[in-house]
Design a protein around this motif. Structure first.
Motif, PDB file in Angstrom:
ATOM      1  N   LEU A  69      -2.870 -18.231   3.345  1.00  0.00           N
ATOM      2  CA  LEU A  69      -3.700 -17.858   2.213  1.00  0.00           C
ATOM      3  C   LEU A  69      -5.118 -18.307   2.522  1.00  0.00           C
ATOM      4  CD1 LEU A  69      -4.280 -16.969  -0.695  1.00  0.00           C
ATOM      5  CD2 LEU A  69      -3.440 -19.189  -1.447  1.00  0.00           C
ATOM      6  N   ALA A  70      -6.033 -17.351   2.653  1.00  0.00           N
ATOM      7  CA  ALA A  70      -7.435 -17.655   2.968  1.00  0.00           C
ATOM      8  C   ALA A  70      -8.287 -17.339   1.751  1.00  0.00           C
ATOM      9  CB  ALA A  70      -7.904 -16.836   4.163  1.00  0.00           C
ATOM     10  N   GLU A  71      -9.128 -18.305   1.389  1.00  0.00           N
ATOM     11  CA  GLU A  71     -10.044 -18.111   0.271  1.00  0.00           C
ATOM     12  C   GLU A  71     -11.446 -17.905   0.830  1.00  0.00           C
ATOM     13  OE1 GLU A  71     -11.079 -20.169  -4.006  1.00  0.00           O
ATOM     14  OE2 GLU A  71      -9.545 -21.056  -2.725  1.00  0.00           O
ATOM     15  N   ARG A  72     -12.073 -16.827   0.444  1.00  0.00           N
ATOM     16  CA  ARG A  72     -13.359 -16.440   1.020  1.00  0.00           C
ATOM     17  C   ARG A  72     -14.461 -17.453   0.743  1.00  0.00           C
ATOM     18  NH1 ARG A  72     -17.679 -12.674  -0.577  1.00  0.00           N
ATOM     19  NH2 ARG A  72     -18.587 -11.880   1.331  1.00  0.00           N
ATOM     20  N   LYS A  73     -14.474 -18.041  -0.456  1.00  0.00           N
ATOM     21  CA  LYS A  73     -15.615 -18.882  -0.828  1.00  0.00           C
ATOM     22  C   LYS A  73     -15.716 -20.168  -0.013  1.00  0.00           C
ATOM     23  CE  LYS A  73     -13.689 -21.530  -4.633  1.00  0.00           C
ATOM     24  NZ  LYS A  73     -13.825 -21.881  -6.020  1.00  0.00           N
ATOM     25  N   ASP A  74     -14.584 -20.705   0.440  1.00  0.00           N
ATOM     26  CA  ASP A  74     -14.655 -21.950   1.218  1.00  0.00           C
ATOM     27  C   ASP A  74     -14.126 -21.796   2.644  1.00  0.00           C
ATOM     28  OD1 ASP A  74     -11.914 -21.864   0.857  1.00  0.00           O
ATOM     29  OD2 ASP A  74     -11.842 -23.579  -0.480  1.00  0.00           O
ATOM     30  N   GLN A  75     -13.669 -20.591   2.990  1.00  0.00           N
ATOM     31  CA  GLN A  75     -13.175 -20.289   4.332  1.00  0.00           C
ATOM     32  C   GLN A  75     -11.995 -21.178   4.757  1.00  0.00           C
ATOM     33  OE1 GLN A  75     -14.266 -17.599   6.175  1.00  0.00           O
ATOM     34  NE2 GLN A  75     -15.404 -17.124   4.329  1.00  0.00           N
ATOM     35  N   GLU A  76     -11.328 -21.789   3.809  1.00  0.00           N
ATOM     36  CA  GLU A  76     -10.159 -22.615   4.140  1.00  0.00           C
ATOM     37  C   GLU A  76      -8.916 -21.745   4.195  1.00  0.00           C
ATOM     38  OE1 GLU A  76      -9.423 -26.344   2.284  1.00  0.00           O
ATOM     39  OE2 GLU A  76     -11.543 -26.592   1.790  1.00  0.00           O
ATOM     40  N   ILE A  77      -8.010 -22.149   5.083  1.00  0.00           N
ATOM     41  CA  ILE A  77      -6.740 -21.447   5.206  1.00  0.00           C
ATOM     42  C   ILE A  77      -5.632 -22.408   4.818  1.00  0.00           C
ATOM     43  CG2 ILE A  77      -5.137 -20.335   6.807  1.00  0.00           C
ATOM     44  CD1 ILE A  77      -7.578 -19.375   8.365  1.00  0.00           C
ATOM     45  N   HIS A  78      -4.813 -21.968   3.867  1.00  0.00           N
ATOM     46  CA  HIS A  78      -3.694 -22.774   3.384  1.00  0.00           C
ATOM     47  C   HIS A  78      -2.403 -22.060   3.735  1.00  0.00           C
ATOM     48  CE1 HIS A  78      -6.662 -24.903   0.891  1.00  0.00           C
ATOM     49  NE2 HIS A  78      -7.152 -23.701   0.644  1.00  0.00           N
ATOM     50  N   ARG A  79      -1.425 -22.797   4.145  1.00  0.00           N
ATOM     51  CA  ARG A  79      -0.115 -22.215   4.426  1.00  0.00           C
ATOM     52  C   ARG A  79       0.768 -22.369   3.190  1.00  0.00           C
ATOM     53  NH1 ARG A  79      -2.313 -22.745   8.906  1.00  0.00           N
ATOM     54  NH2 ARG A  79      -1.741 -22.284  11.006  1.00  0.00           N
ATOM     55  N   ARG A  80       1.433 -21.300   2.857  1.00  0.00           N
ATOM     56  CA  ARG A  80       2.306 -21.262   1.690  1.00  0.00           C
ATOM     57  C   ARG A  80       3.637 -20.621   2.081  1.00  0.00           C
ATOM     58  NH1 ARG A  80      -0.554 -24.530  -0.470  1.00  0.00           N
ATOM     59  NH2 ARG A  80      -2.208 -24.031  -1.917  1.00  0.00           N
ATOM     60  N   ALA A  81       4.665 -20.989   1.343  1.00  0.00           N
ATOM     61  CA  ALA A  81       5.953 -20.312   1.507  1.00  0.00           C
ATOM     62  C   ALA A  81       5.755 -18.857   1.097  1.00  0.00           C
ATOM     63  CB  ALA A  81       7.011 -20.977   0.642  1.00  0.00           C
ATOM     64  N   ARG A  82       6.386 -17.964   1.820  1.00  0.00           N
ATOM     65  CA  ARG A  82       6.149 -16.542   1.556  1.00  0.00           C
ATOM     66  C   ARG A  82       6.454 -16.148   0.123  1.00  0.00           C
ATOM     67  NH1 ARG A  82      10.873 -14.093   5.328  1.00  0.00           N
ATOM     68  NH2 ARG A  82      12.591 -15.165   4.326  1.00  0.00           N
ATOM     69  N   GLY A  83       7.424 -16.776  -0.488  1.00  0.00           N
ATOM     70  CA  GLY A  83       7.773 -16.464  -1.877  1.00  0.00           C
ATOM     71  C   GLY A  83       6.807 -17.013  -2.896  1.00  0.00           C
ATOM     72  N   ASP A  84       5.933 -17.930  -2.502  1.00  0.00           N
ATOM     73  CA  ASP A  84       4.988 -18.566  -3.421  1.00  0.00           C
ATOM     74  C   ASP A  84       3.565 -18.033  -3.287  1.00  0.00           C
ATOM     75  OD1 ASP A  84       7.104 -20.192  -4.197  1.00  0.00           O
ATOM     76  OD2 ASP A  84       6.545 -21.802  -2.835  1.00  0.00           O
TER      77      ASP A  84
END
Length: 94
Positions: A69-84
């Protein structure tokens, strides 16, 4: 937000991307499914150019049950379970 499968030839990635996309729509999120036959970098660049605030990438980490999951405003990438993934974007929007 946009859901992007990294490899369209990978059936598991495509199915997961479609499921996440449908989950986003079910939560009332404005979502796109970028299933174009392009390299991932082209898809990411295009999402940035049109100002998409969130990007869910279904790629190699799917083997571990994770998506990015990448958020454009802070350029951070977070890993999430596919169902979440869809719920994580909805929570960030509130």
């Amino acid at each position: 937000m946009v859901v992007t499968p990294a490899n369209n030839a990978d059936a598991a990635q495509m199915e997961t991307a479609r499921n996440i996309y449908q989950g986003c729509l079910a939560l009332g999120l404005d979502a796109l499914l970028d299933d174009r036959d392009e390299r991932p970098g082209v898809k990411f660049k295009d999402a940035d150019l049109i100002g998409v605030p969130f990007r869910i990438v279904v790629g190699k980490k799917l083997a571990s049950g994770l998506v990015e999951l990448a958020e454009r405003k802070d350029q951070e990438i977070h890993r999430r379970a596919r169902g979440d993934a869809a719920a994580a974007v909805a929570a960030r929007l509130k």
